[in-house]
Enzyme design. Structure first.
Site, PDB file in Angstrom:
ATOM      1  CD  GLU A  70      -2.597   2.569  -3.325  1.00 42.39           C
ATOM      2  OE1 GLU A  70      -1.870   2.727  -2.341  1.00 42.39           O
ATOM      3  OE2 GLU A  70      -3.656   2.991  -3.251  1.00 42.39           O
ATOM      4  CG  ASP A 106      -1.722   1.216   1.285  1.00 37.44           C
ATOM      5  OD1 ASP A 106      -2.758   1.191   0.656  1.00 37.44           O
ATOM      6  OD2 ASP A 106      -1.618   2.032   2.305  1.00 37.44           O
TER       7      ASP A 106
HETATM    8  C1  GLC Z   1      -4.401   3.439  -0.104  1.00 34.39           C
HETATM    9  C2  GLC Z   1      -5.584   2.519   0.102  1.00 34.39           C
HETATM   10  C3  GLC Z   1      -6.784   3.518   0.648  1.00 34.39           C
HETATM   11  C4  GLC Z   1      -6.264   4.033   1.975  1.00 34.39           C
HETATM   12  C5  GLC Z   1      -4.984   4.679   1.896  1.00 34.39           C
HETATM   13  C6  GLC Z   1      -4.046   5.067   3.127  1.00 34.39           C
HETATM   14  O1  GLC Z   1      -4.193   4.341  -0.868  1.00 34.39           O
HETATM   15  O2  GLC Z   1      -6.027   2.261  -1.146  1.00 34.39           O
HETATM   16  O3  GLC Z   1      -8.049   2.910   0.754  1.00 34.39           O
HETATM   17  O4  GLC Z   1      -7.112   4.944   2.792  1.00 34.39           O
HETATM   18  O5  GLC Z   1      -4.089   3.819   1.097  1.00 34.39           O
HETATM   19  O6  GLC Z   1      -3.782   3.730   3.794  1.00 34.39           O
END
Ligand code: GLC
Length: 562
Positions: A247, A205
């Site tokens: 991500e 993440d």
């Molecule tokens: C990522 C996740 C999102 C979350 C953020 C903070 O972007 O996809 O849902 O709020 O990280 O952890």
């Protein structure tokens, strides 16, 4: 599959929320045994790998992305034993499971943060520097705020410690201090923990924000890449089959760095492509897709893009220009309540007015254009959303299995469900559910399943080169391209408009097989129906020189005379 093709290049992924999938014990919350009981459904859809939204203990201030214990299961979802059973059952079906890890931050309830903030805590000395503390809130002013609707600063003051702590997301999610070697090691231990528990992959993440440096925007820093390479090195040595899926929501020029020289992340989502699929669809013009693919670099060996139409977050408009963002908001979220941060909190079907032709056209592009596709649970049946729910929770409502009470999701009394099921007249579970669509050969579910099945018969879609092709002289309404891998070519035509388009199949062949219908198509003039698409496999290599009124000139990509 050739031996050296990594599994994720041919895989179709599905992202799902354990809490929302299936409740096995009647407490109103989906859980791991419930999910295990639905693996056959997932497998039958053609999915190869499931990415689970966070399953670790959390106070749920950011819906699980605020982790309070990285090596455990959120109690309502079950236990580590339930996780191991899920893994065993998944593997029996040749399904893989990707677990979410959140390296950038923890919950403020995490024991590390509690020890870090409290000078009287017995473990304060150990954890003092595990977070980013400062006497002033003026450091790192170059870093943007991500949750613009709820946060006004990346710093929050902690009364107990008497200092500010740094957080790129909610103020309940303090960022870990990656300048501390112990933090780096702790995160590698967490990676090891989930590999040992059987995970086939980890979704990493929010990787761009691990380090902070004055005078920068604190994103994509060299130090961050060094740590991610260290993570990859560990995985390569410990469990080389494990996928690292990152991500990084960034422009292609910045994202490419997350692949390193093939020594960083195996996959990263192609964030900028996603909104442009919607843009092109609403404009009836492929230009936005052309522009972003022109900016998309080739990947190092063994790497892959992850593509998606929707996910658990808002449809992010971070990777578009301010003008494009406003246009997307005006077009796709007429009600301001549908907007959040820099995006749109709506599901796929409502975004495109529940028009099955548009949903399928978007899937046609998702499944054939580039990379490995990610589906979002419930979109395969056209589920709706609920903007009355907090934050992005309206996109994460219970899966609609059948028309029985609680949509077949749970036996709990309705008021005990973790969130209400969608029950409006258009998208409600009484109408939109798996059971009803299973029996209808033309349902969205069965059409999507068919597209996935055909994609999987043709590895060219996961592995091949992409090249634009010109279909029509008259218009940019058609997204036409060739995918090529070894001796296989497939030409894909997608019509972005609610009008038939005439053109010329842009490929040399004696004839074509429409791999979706099995029909034979002859070269020459061709007409695509409104929002229609074709996946055509050339047979033979006979020159097919475009001619006639609808044909483009050789090498011509199309103008737009309309
Ligand atoms: C990522 C996740 C999102 C979350 C953020 C903070 O972007 O996809 O849902 O709020 O990280 O952890």
């Amino acid at each position: 599959m050739t031996q050296n093709t990594p599994w994720y290049k041919d895989a179709v992924f599905m992202e799902l929320n354990t809490r929302a999938y299936k409740d096995s014990n009647g407490d109103g919350w989906g859980d791991l045994p419930g999910l295990t009981s639905k693996l056959d459904y997932i497998k039958n859809l053609g999915v190869d790998a499931v990415w689970l939204l966070p399953i670790m203990p959390s106070p749920l201030r950011d819906d699980g992305y605020d982790v309070s214990d990285f090596c455990n299961i959120f109690p309502a979802y079950g236990s580590m034993d339930d996780f191991r059973t899920l893994m065993a059952e998944a593997h029996k079906r040749d399904l893989r499971i990707v677990v979410e890890i959140i390296p950038n931050h923890t919950s403020d309830q995490h024991a590390w943060f509690q020890a870090s903030r409290d000078p009287n805590h017995p473990e304060h000395a150990k954890y003092r520097d595990w977070y980013v503390w400062s006497d002033t809130d003026q450091k790192y002013q170059g870093a943007r705020i991500i949750f613009t609707d709820s946060e006004t600063s990346n710093w929050s003051f902690d009364e107990l410690r008497g200092q500010y702590f740094w957080h790129r997301f909610y103020s309940t999610q303090p960022d870990l201090n990656y300048d501390n070697e112990e933090v780096q090691q702790a995160m590698l231990d967490i990676v090891k923990f989930w590999i040992d528990a059987g995970a086939d992959g980890l979704r990493v993440d929010a990787p761009p924000y691990l380090f902070e440096r004055e005078g920068t925007n604190c994103e994509n820093l060299p130090e961050t890449h060094l740590f991610l390479k260290r993570m990859r090195k560990f995985v390569d040595e410990y469990s080389p089959e494990t996928l690292l899926l990152s991500e990084a929501n960034q422009w292609p020029e910045d994202v490419i760095e997350y692949f390193g020289d093939g020594d960083e992340m195996h996959m990263n989502f192609h964030f900028p492509l996603m909104p442009r699929l919607y843009m092109a669809l609403a404009m009836g013009d492929r230009t936005p897709i052309e522009a972003i693919l022109a900016r998309t670099p080739d990947l190092p060996e063994g790497c892959q893009w992850g593509t998606f139409l929707r996910c658990h977050d808002e449809l992010t408009l971070e990777m578009v220009t301010p003008e494009e963002r406003q246009w997307m908001w005006d077009t796709y979220s007429p009600d301001p309540k549908q907007r959040i941060n820099l995006g749109i909190r709506r599901r796929l079907a409502p975004l495109v007015d529940n028009d099955q032709r548009k949903i399928l056209l978007l899937h046609s592009m998702l499944l054939t254009m580039v990379g490995s596709p990610f589906l979002y649970y419930g979109d395969e049946i056209g589920m709706g959303d609920n903007i009355e729910l907090f934050d992005r929770n309206g996109l994460r409502t219970p899966m609609q299995w059948d028309e029985s009470v609680n949509a077949g999701f749970s036996d709990a009394p309705t008021e005990r469900l973790f969130a209400p099921v969608i029950s409006d007249p258009v998208y409600g579970y009484q109408k939109v559910n798996v059971a009803a669509q299973e029996t209808d050969p033309h349902s969205l579910l069965n059409e999507v399943r068919h597209l996935i099945a055909v994609r999987k018969q043709h590895p060219v879609f996961g592995r091949g080169d992409f090249n634009w092709r010109a279909f029509s002289f008259e218009t940019k309404a058609v997204v036409a391209y060739q995918r090529k891998w070894e001796d296989t070519r497939i030409v894909v035509l997608n019509n972005l408009r609610d009008l038939p388009v005439k053109g010329w199949i842009p490929e040399t062949a004696e004839k074509f097989i429409d791999v979706l219908t099995g029909e034979t198509v002859l070269p020459g003039d061709f007409s695509l129906p409104p929002y229609g698409f074709r996946w055509l496999q050339p047979v033979g290599d006979k020159a097919n020189i475009p001619s006639g009124p609808n044909a483009p000139q050789p090498g011509y990509l199309g103008s737009d005379k309309q």
